[in-house]
Design an enzyme around this catalytic site. Structure first.
Site, short mmCIF file in Angstrom:
data_model
loop_
_atom_site.label_atom_id
_atom_site.label_comp_id
_atom_site.label_asym_id
_atom_site.label_seq_id
_atom_site.Cartn_x
_atom_site.Cartn_y
_atom_site.Cartn_z
N LYS A 121 7.98 -6.27 -1.91
CA LYS A 121 9.05 -6.31 -0.91
C LYS A 121 10.33 -6.94 -1.46
CE LYS A 121 6.62 -5.53 3.29
NZ LYS A 121 6.26 -5.84 4.64
N LYS A 176 0.07 3.58 -0.27
CA LYS A 176 -0.35 3.24 1.10
C LYS A 176 0.55 3.94 2.13
CE LYS A 176 0.76 -0.64 3.34
NZ LYS A 176 0.86 -1.97 3.96
N LYS A 189 5.23 2.23 7.14
CA LYS A 189 6.38 2.57 7.99
C LYS A 189 7.68 2.57 7.22
CE LYS A 189 6.55 -2.12 9.97
NZ LYS A 189 5.21 -2.50 9.60
N1 AQP Z 1 -1.93 2.23 5.46
C1 AQP Z 1 -2.70 1.30 6.00
N2 AQP Z 1 -4.05 1.41 5.93
C2 AQP Z 1 -4.85 0.46 6.48
N3 AQP Z 1 -4.38 -0.62 7.12
C3 AQP Z 1 -3.04 -0.77 7.21
N4 AQP Z 1 -2.27 -1.72 7.78
C4 AQP Z 1 -0.97 -1.39 7.60
N5 AQP Z 1 -0.87 -0.25 6.94
C5 AQP Z 1 -2.14 0.17 6.67
C6 AQP Z 1 -2.81 -2.90 8.44
O1 AQP Z 1 -2.07 -3.10 9.63
C7 AQP Z 1 -2.05 -4.50 9.90
C8 AQP Z 1 -0.67 -4.93 10.27
O2 AQP Z 1 0.14 -4.88 9.16
P1 AQP Z 1 1.61 -5.45 9.15
O3 AQP Z 1 2.10 -5.79 10.46
O4 AQP Z 1 1.70 -6.49 8.08
O5 AQP Z 1 2.33 -4.19 8.71
P2 AQP Z 1 2.52 -3.72 7.29
O6 AQP Z 1 1.28 -3.84 6.45
O7 AQP Z 1 3.72 -4.40 6.77
O8 AQP Z 1 2.74 -2.24 7.65
P3 AQP Z 1 3.46 -1.26 6.76
O9 AQP Z 1 3.53 0.02 7.48
O10 AQP Z 1 2.83 -1.24 5.40
O11 AQP Z 1 4.88 -1.91 6.68
P4 AQP Z 1 5.85 -1.98 5.47
O12 AQP Z 1 6.22 -0.59 5.20
O13 AQP Z 1 6.99 -2.84 5.97
O14 AQP Z 1 5.08 -2.63 4.34
C9 AQP Z 1 -2.63 -5.22 8.69
O15 AQP Z 1 -3.97 -5.59 8.97
C10 AQP Z 1 -2.59 -4.16 7.63
O16 AQP Z 1 -3.64 -4.34 6.68
#
Ligand code: AQP
Length: 341
Positions: free
Chosen positions: A119, A202, A205
């Protein structure tokens, strides 16, 4: 003291940073509902708004996304009477314990976190201090409830290990057995849902391509189109799951199918053996629409009454504080911070 000495308690959270995906649903929310249904855990689920602001959030969007995320939890099956559902900033003990953990965690530990590296990227001098300290706040979220189990997607494994290190170091430094060594619960057929455009990345979003992910807000046509265009390979579906080992994009679609249909990989693969992608993809799209559209319609219904959502979050915060406050107070005592009663 072993974890058996602690109340079996689940804690997990999601950031209200907008753009909920199928990855959040299968890797997190669906698992949260499963843990609630097991019935043997006290479940504490948190909308981690303080984590969200470690990168810039427009205030109006943050408010709307927090309410939308609460609706997502409830629409997916979290019952706010049986589980505790609240947003992090309404329980100040999270920030208070995080500060203590900022003094326990080491700079080297934080610097090794892959999420920080991903990030902050090459521009780490310009990243917020909060983004660097993110895992210490996450350790505080979990340990503030003496949580014994934390269901998360596979991407959070390293942060969970750091939470265990923080608990162990605190217990060791202060000569106590106060914090449990929390168990990550990374289970199920889709612990890491991958991008529909690249099976080695992965689903996220923040991916610039909307075609890489299924958003919880996508309508049936969009879901069908995204699966139709999802990357696969020229081979048909094999007879065993092991044969998908080196076919990440193909494996991803089978994982999604298994998770949505609540069946094992072996079961799914046995059924679709030899099938061409042109046949499998519409089956997958239909299944996704069948499972996701009731959730998105329920979210729309719940979002029509934001007053009720705020009431649920307020009540959840009160219940969360009842668990958190005595644990924070005891932590202050252990550390030697004088508190007049
Ligand atoms: N692709 C994924 N597969 C399985 N689990 C996932 N999680 C997120 N993406 C996947 C799980 O969702 C929970 C919340 O995560 P978060 O709020 O930390 O969101 P994040 O991981 O930041 O989501 P993104 O979409 O990956 O955001 P960006 O793009 O900003 O990095 C966690 O339990 C996570 O494991």
């Amino acid at each position: 003291m072993t974890n058996a000495a602690f109340t079996p308690r689940v804690f997990s959270g999601i950031q209200p940073s907008g753009g909920l995906t199928l990855g959040n649903y299968l890797g997190a929310l669906k698992r949260f509902v499963d843990m609630q249904e097991v019935g043997k855990y006290e479940c504490v689920y948190c909308l981690v708004d303080l984590h969200a602001i470690t990168v810039w959030q427009d205030p109006a969007d943050l408010r709307a996304n927090t309410r939308e995320l609460a609706a997502f939890f409830i629409a997916s099956g979290i019952d706010p009477e049986r589980s505790i559902l609240f947003n992090q900033s309404q329980v100040p003990a999270h920030s208070q314990l995080a500060w203590i953990f900022n003094t326990v965690a080491r700079m080297g530990w934080m610097g090794r976190m892959t999420q920080w590296k991903d990030k902050a990227g090459k521009n780490s001098e310009n990243a917020s201090l909060g983004l660097f300290a993110y895992p210490a706040l996450m350790a505080a979220d979990i340990l503030l409830y003496h949580a014994t189990h934390v269901p998360v997607g596979d991407d959070q494994k390293q942060h969970l290990e750091l939470t265990r290190d923080v608990a162990a170091k605190f217990n060791h430094d202060y000569g106590v057995d106060f914090f449990p060594i929390t168990e990550p619960v990374i289970e199920g057929p889709a612990t890491r849902v991958m991008s529909l455009r690249d099976g080695t990345k992965k689903m996220s979003k923040s991916d610039p391509s909307d075609m890489s992910r299924i958003n919880m807000s996508d309508d049936a046509d969009t879901i069908a189109q995204k699966f139709r265009k999802a990357r696969t390979d020229p081979e048909p579906l094999p007879g065993t799951y092991e044969e998908l080992k080196d076919r990440p994009s193909a494996r991803n679609l089978v994982d999604i199918f298994a998770a949505l249909s609540e069946r094992s990989h072996a079961d799914v693969v046995a059924e679709v053996e030899g099938m061409q992608w042109g046949t499998f993809k519409p089956l997958l799209a239909d299944l996704a629409v069948e499972k996701l559209s009731p959730i998105s319609s329920e979210m729309t219904r719940l979002m029509a009454d934001t007053g009720e959502i705020d009431r649920i979050l307020g009540k959840g915060a009160e219940r969360a504080s009842e668990i958190a406050e005595p644990i924070l107070k005891k932590t202050y005592e252990i550390v030697g911070l004088v508190q007049s009663s």
